[in-house]
Motif scaffolding. Structure first.
Motif, PDB file in Angstrom:
ATOM      1  N   PHE A  13      43.512  42.595  71.136  1.00  0.00           N
ATOM      2  CA  PHE A  13      43.948  43.130  69.852  1.00  0.00           C
ATOM      3  C   PHE A  13      42.860  44.000  69.227  1.00  0.00           C
ATOM      4  O   PHE A  13      43.138  45.104  68.733  1.00  0.00           O
ATOM      5  CB  PHE A  13      44.306  41.966  68.912  1.00  0.00           C
ATOM      6  CG  PHE A  13      44.739  42.409  67.554  1.00  0.00           C
ATOM      7  CD1 PHE A  13      45.967  42.997  67.370  1.00  0.00           C
ATOM      8  CD2 PHE A  13      43.904  42.236  66.460  1.00  0.00           C
ATOM      9  CE1 PHE A  13      46.371  43.416  66.105  1.00  0.00           C
ATOM     10  CE2 PHE A  13      44.301  42.649  65.201  1.00  0.00           C
ATOM     11  CZ  PHE A  13      45.534  43.233  65.027  1.00  0.00           C
ATOM     12  N   ILE A  14      41.617  43.537  69.265  1.00  0.00           N
ATOM     13  CA  ILE A  14      40.504  44.315  68.701  1.00  0.00           C
ATOM     14  C   ILE A  14      40.318  45.617  69.462  1.00  0.00           C
ATOM     15  O   ILE A  14      40.102  46.676  68.859  1.00  0.00           O
ATOM     16  CB  ILE A  14      39.224  43.467  68.690  1.00  0.00           C
ATOM     17  CG1 ILE A  14      39.367  42.337  67.674  1.00  0.00           C
ATOM     18  CG2 ILE A  14      38.006  44.318  68.379  1.00  0.00           C
ATOM     19  CD1 ILE A  14      38.267  41.314  67.732  1.00  0.00           C
ATOM     20  N   PHE A  16      42.644  47.264  71.097  1.00  0.00           N
ATOM     21  CA  PHE A  16      43.780  48.135  70.766  1.00  0.00           C
ATOM     22  C   PHE A  16      43.555  48.832  69.431  1.00  0.00           C
ATOM     23  O   PHE A  16      43.768  50.038  69.308  1.00  0.00           O
ATOM     24  CB  PHE A  16      45.073  47.318  70.717  1.00  0.00           C
ATOM     25  CG  PHE A  16      46.250  48.098  70.237  1.00  0.00           C
ATOM     26  CD1 PHE A  16      46.874  48.998  71.070  1.00  0.00           C
ATOM     27  CD2 PHE A  16      46.727  47.939  68.948  1.00  0.00           C
ATOM     28  CE1 PHE A  16      47.972  49.734  70.628  1.00  0.00           C
ATOM     29  CE2 PHE A  16      47.806  48.663  68.492  1.00  0.00           C
ATOM     30  CZ  PHE A  16      48.427  49.566  69.352  1.00  0.00           C
ATOM     31  N   ILE A  17      43.113  48.095  68.433  1.00  0.00           N
ATOM     32  CA  ILE A  17      42.863  48.689  67.112  1.00  0.00           C
ATOM     33  C   ILE A  17      41.752  49.730  67.198  1.00  0.00           C
ATOM     34  O   ILE A  17      41.855  50.820  66.616  1.00  0.00           O
ATOM     35  CB  ILE A  17      42.504  47.579  66.091  1.00  0.00           C
ATOM     36  CG1 ILE A  17      43.683  46.627  65.900  1.00  0.00           C
ATOM     37  CG2 ILE A  17      42.080  48.183  64.764  1.00  0.00           C
ATOM     38  CD1 ILE A  17      44.923  47.268  65.339  1.00  0.00           C
ATOM     39  N   ALA A  18      40.673  49.430  67.947  1.00  0.00           N
ATOM     40  CA  ALA A  18      39.551  50.367  68.062  1.00  0.00           C
ATOM     41  C   ALA A  18      39.994  51.649  68.772  1.00  0.00           C
ATOM     42  O   ALA A  18      39.658  52.758  68.330  1.00  0.00           O
ATOM     43  CB  ALA A  18      38.400  49.712  68.810  1.00  0.00           C
ATOM     44  N   PHE A  20      43.046  52.840  68.960  1.00  0.00           N
ATOM     45  CA  PHE A  20      43.987  53.546  68.089  1.00  0.00           C
ATOM     46  C   PHE A  20      43.249  54.340  67.018  1.00  0.00           C
ATOM     47  O   PHE A  20      43.581  55.506  66.749  1.00  0.00           O
ATOM     48  CB  PHE A  20      44.940  52.531  67.438  1.00  0.00           C
ATOM     49  CG  PHE A  20      45.953  53.157  66.539  1.00  0.00           C
ATOM     50  CD1 PHE A  20      47.050  53.809  67.072  1.00  0.00           C
ATOM     51  CD2 PHE A  20      45.804  53.102  65.164  1.00  0.00           C
ATOM     52  CE1 PHE A  20      47.989  54.395  66.248  1.00  0.00           C
ATOM     53  CE2 PHE A  20      46.737  53.677  64.332  1.00  0.00           C
ATOM     54  CZ  PHE A  20      47.835  54.331  64.879  1.00  0.00           C
ATOM     55  N   ILE A  21      42.240  53.744  66.407  1.00  0.00           N
ATOM     56  CA  ILE A  21      41.478  54.443  65.361  1.00  0.00           C
ATOM     57  C   ILE A  21      40.722  55.634  65.955  1.00  0.00           C
ATOM     58  O   ILE A  21      40.728  56.732  65.388  1.00  0.00           O
ATOM     59  CB  ILE A  21      40.530  53.458  64.655  1.00  0.00           C
ATOM     60  CG1 ILE A  21      41.344  52.463  63.820  1.00  0.00           C
ATOM     61  CG2 ILE A  21      39.526  54.191  63.783  1.00  0.00           C
ATOM     62  CD1 ILE A  21      40.526  51.343  63.226  1.00  0.00           C
ATOM     63  N   SER A  24      43.148  58.422  66.747  1.00  0.00           N
ATOM     64  CA  SER A  24      43.596  59.088  65.526  1.00  0.00           C
ATOM     65  C   SER A  24      42.538  60.064  65.011  1.00  0.00           C
ATOM     66  O   SER A  24      42.864  61.179  64.598  1.00  0.00           O
ATOM     67  CB  SER A  24      43.911  58.054  64.449  1.00  0.00           C
ATOM     68  OG  SER A  24      44.945  57.219  64.869  1.00  0.00           O
TER      69      SER A  24
END
Length: 52
Positions: A13-14, A16-18, A20-21, A24
């Motif tokens: 999860f961490i 994936f968030i990293a 994604f950011i 972006s």
């Protein structure tokens, strides 16, 4: 004691968030200069079409 998620779920999860950011941010910085260049070329063609 409450049940806890496995450590690899949390790491996934961490990550994936990293990712994604970061994606972006990279897309934001890549798209904006191309838009400014296209706007500049449109403005130049419009300015060159005027006859004074």
């Amino acid at each position: 004691m409450p049940q806890m998620a496995p450590l690899w779920w949390e790491m996934l999860f961490i990550m994936f968030i990293a990712v994604f950011i970061m994606m972006s941010i990279i897309l934001y910085h890549n798209i904006n200069p191309s838009q400014e260049e296209s706007d500049a070329t449109i403005k130049n063609t419009i300015n060159l079409s005027w006859k004074w």
